[in-house]
Design an enzyme around this catalytic site. Structure first.
Site, PDB file in Angstrom:
ATOM      1  N   LYS A  66      14.160 -70.477 -30.017  1.00 38.94           N
ATOM      2  CA  LYS A  66      14.132 -69.773 -28.725  1.00 38.94           C
ATOM      3  C   LYS A  66      14.454 -70.674 -27.540  1.00 38.94           C
ATOM      4  O   LYS A  66      15.038 -70.213 -26.562  1.00 38.94           O
ATOM      5  CB  LYS A  66      12.786 -69.077 -28.531  1.00 38.94           C
ATOM      6  CG  LYS A  66      12.590 -67.912 -29.488  1.00 38.94           C
ATOM      7  CD  LYS A  66      11.325 -67.156 -29.179  1.00 38.94           C
ATOM      8  CE  LYS A  66      11.095 -66.064 -30.211  1.00 38.94           C
ATOM      9  NZ  LYS A  66       9.975 -65.207 -29.859  1.00 38.94           N
ATOM     10  N   ASP A 102       9.898 -60.734 -25.143  1.00 42.30           N
ATOM     11  CA  ASP A 102       8.600 -60.930 -25.824  1.00 42.30           C
ATOM     12  C   ASP A 102       7.426 -60.471 -24.958  1.00 42.30           C
ATOM     13  O   ASP A 102       6.504 -59.820 -25.453  1.00 42.30           O
ATOM     14  CB  ASP A 102       8.413 -62.407 -26.184  1.00 42.30           C
ATOM     15  CG  ASP A 102       9.270 -62.821 -27.372  1.00 42.30           C
ATOM     16  OD1 ASP A 102       9.596 -61.963 -28.206  1.00 42.30           O
ATOM     17  OD2 ASP A 102       9.614 -64.010 -27.458  1.00 42.30           O
TER      18      ASP A 102
END
Ligand code: ATR
Length: 280
Positions: A66, A102
Site C-alpha cells: 500500500k 479503507d
C-alpha cells in the site's frame, strides 16, 4: 475483451477481492476481468507497468504494497495522502491516480452493519501500523469524543497521533498503561499479532457491557482478539470481513460509477466464513 482490473499483494492466492468484485459486477451486468497478481515489493512497479501494458485500468492494492502504491501515483486524493497508503488505483492519461477506501470501508461497516455511530464515543485503537492508520484518520474525522492509540512501539503511536494533529481528542498511550485508562465504547484491533504465535495481551478492564470489539483481520487471524474480547465480557465482537467488502464497494464505485449492494455479498461470504469464534 473485458475491462481489466486486478488486486496486487503478497501473498495473494487467498484474496477474496476477485470473488467480491465478480459478485458486484453481476449486480449491474458489468463484464470485467479481475485478476489476483502476486508481486513482491521490489517487483511491484514493474508488475504494475506490465499490467498497464496489457490494458489494466484499475487495481486494488493490499499488503504489503500500500505504501509502494502511493509512490507510483502521479495524482493522489487527500485521504490517501493523509493516511500514507493507497488501496485503489485508477489509470489516467498521465499514469496512476491513487485513493484509499479503507477508512470509508471501515466507517461504512461500523455504521451500517454494526449500527455503531462513532460520534461522541470513546475509542481505542490497538496498533499503529499501515492497517491502523486509515482507521485512525477515519475515526478522528467521524467526530469521536476521544481516540487513544496504543502500540507495542510507542513512538509509532505518537507519530500517528501527531499526524492526525488533534491533541485534545487524539492521544498516544503506553501499552503498559492500558490497565489504568478506564473503559471504551469501541476497541479496534489493528496489530499483526493475530498472524503470529504470541497472543496479544490486553486487560479486560477496557471492556464494558456495551463495548464493540472490532478486529480488522478476518478468519483465524481474528480468533485470539475476538475470544479475549468475549471473555472480557464484550457483548458485540466482529472481524474485518464487512470492512473488506465495504472498501471493495467503494473501489467499485470509483471505477464503475455505481455503488453495489454489499448485503448479499456479505451474507454469502459470511455463511462460508463464520466469525472465528462462532465457527466449527
Ligand atoms: P499492517 O500493515 O498489517 O498494519 P505493519 O505496518 O507492519 O502491518 O504494522 C503491524 C502492527 O502490528 C504494528 O502496530 C506492530 O507494532 P510495532 O509498531 O511495535 O511493530 C503490531 N504488532 C505486530 N506484532 C505484534 C505483537 N506480537 N504484539 C503487539 N503488536 C504487534
Amino acid at each position: 475483451m473485458h475491462a481489466l482490473y486486478a488486486v496486487f499483494g503478497q501473498p495473494i492466492a487467498h484474496s477474496l477481492s476477485p470473488c467480491i468484485h465478480a459478485m458486484f459486477a453481476t449486480q449491474f451486468g458489468v463484464a470485467l476481468d479481475y485478476r489476483a497478481i502476486e508481486a513482491a515489493r521490489d517487483d511491484f512497479a514493474r508488475a504494475l507497468d506490465a499490467f498497464a501494458q496489457e490494458g489494466g485500468i484499475g487495481a486494488n492494492i493490499t499488503l504489503p504494497l500500500k505504501q509502494d502504491a502511493l509512490a507510483v501515483c502521479v495524482e493522489l486524493t487527500d485521504r490517501a495522502r493523509r493516511c500514507g497508503s493507497v488501496n485503489t488505483l485508477v489509470r489516467i492519461t498521465s499514469g496512476w491516480h491513487g485513493d484509499s477506501t479503507d477508512g470509508a470501508g471501515f466507517l461504512g461497516d461500523l455504521r451500517e452493519r454494526q449500527s455503531f455511530d462513532p460520534r461522541g464515543r470513546r475509542c481505542l485503537l490497538l496498533g499503529a501500523g499501515g492497517a491502523a492508520r486509515a482507521v485512525a484518520f477515519a475515526l478522528a474525522d467521524a467526530d469521536v469524543a476521544t481516540l487513544a492509540i496504543a502500540n507495542r512501539t510507542r513512538a509509532r503511536a505518537e507519530d500517528l497521533a501527531t499526524a492526525i494533529g488533534d491533541a485534545s481528542r487524539v492521544r498516544p498511550i503506553e501499552w503498559s498503561a492500558l490497565d489504568d485508562v478506564g473503559t471504551f465504547d469501541l476497541i479496534v484491533h489493528a496489530t499483526a499479532a493475530g498472524h503470529g504465535t504470541a497472543p496479544l495481551e490486553w486487560p479486560p478492564s477496557l471492556v464494558t457491557p456495551s463495548t464493540l470489539c472490532y478486529d480488522l483481520a478476518y478468519g483465524d487471524a481474528a480468533h485470539a482478539f475476538l475470544r479475549a474480547a468475549r471473555e472480557a465480557g464484550a457483548p458485540r465482537v466482529t472481524d474485518g470481513l464487512g470492512m473488506l467488502i465495504e472498501q471493495a464497494a467503494a473501489s467499485f464505485a470509483i471505477w464503475h460509477g455505481r455503488t453495489p449492494d454489499t448485503t448479499p455479498v456479505f451474507d454469502a461470504l459470511r455463511s462460508e466464513r463464520p466469525l472465528a469464534i462462532d465457527g466449527a
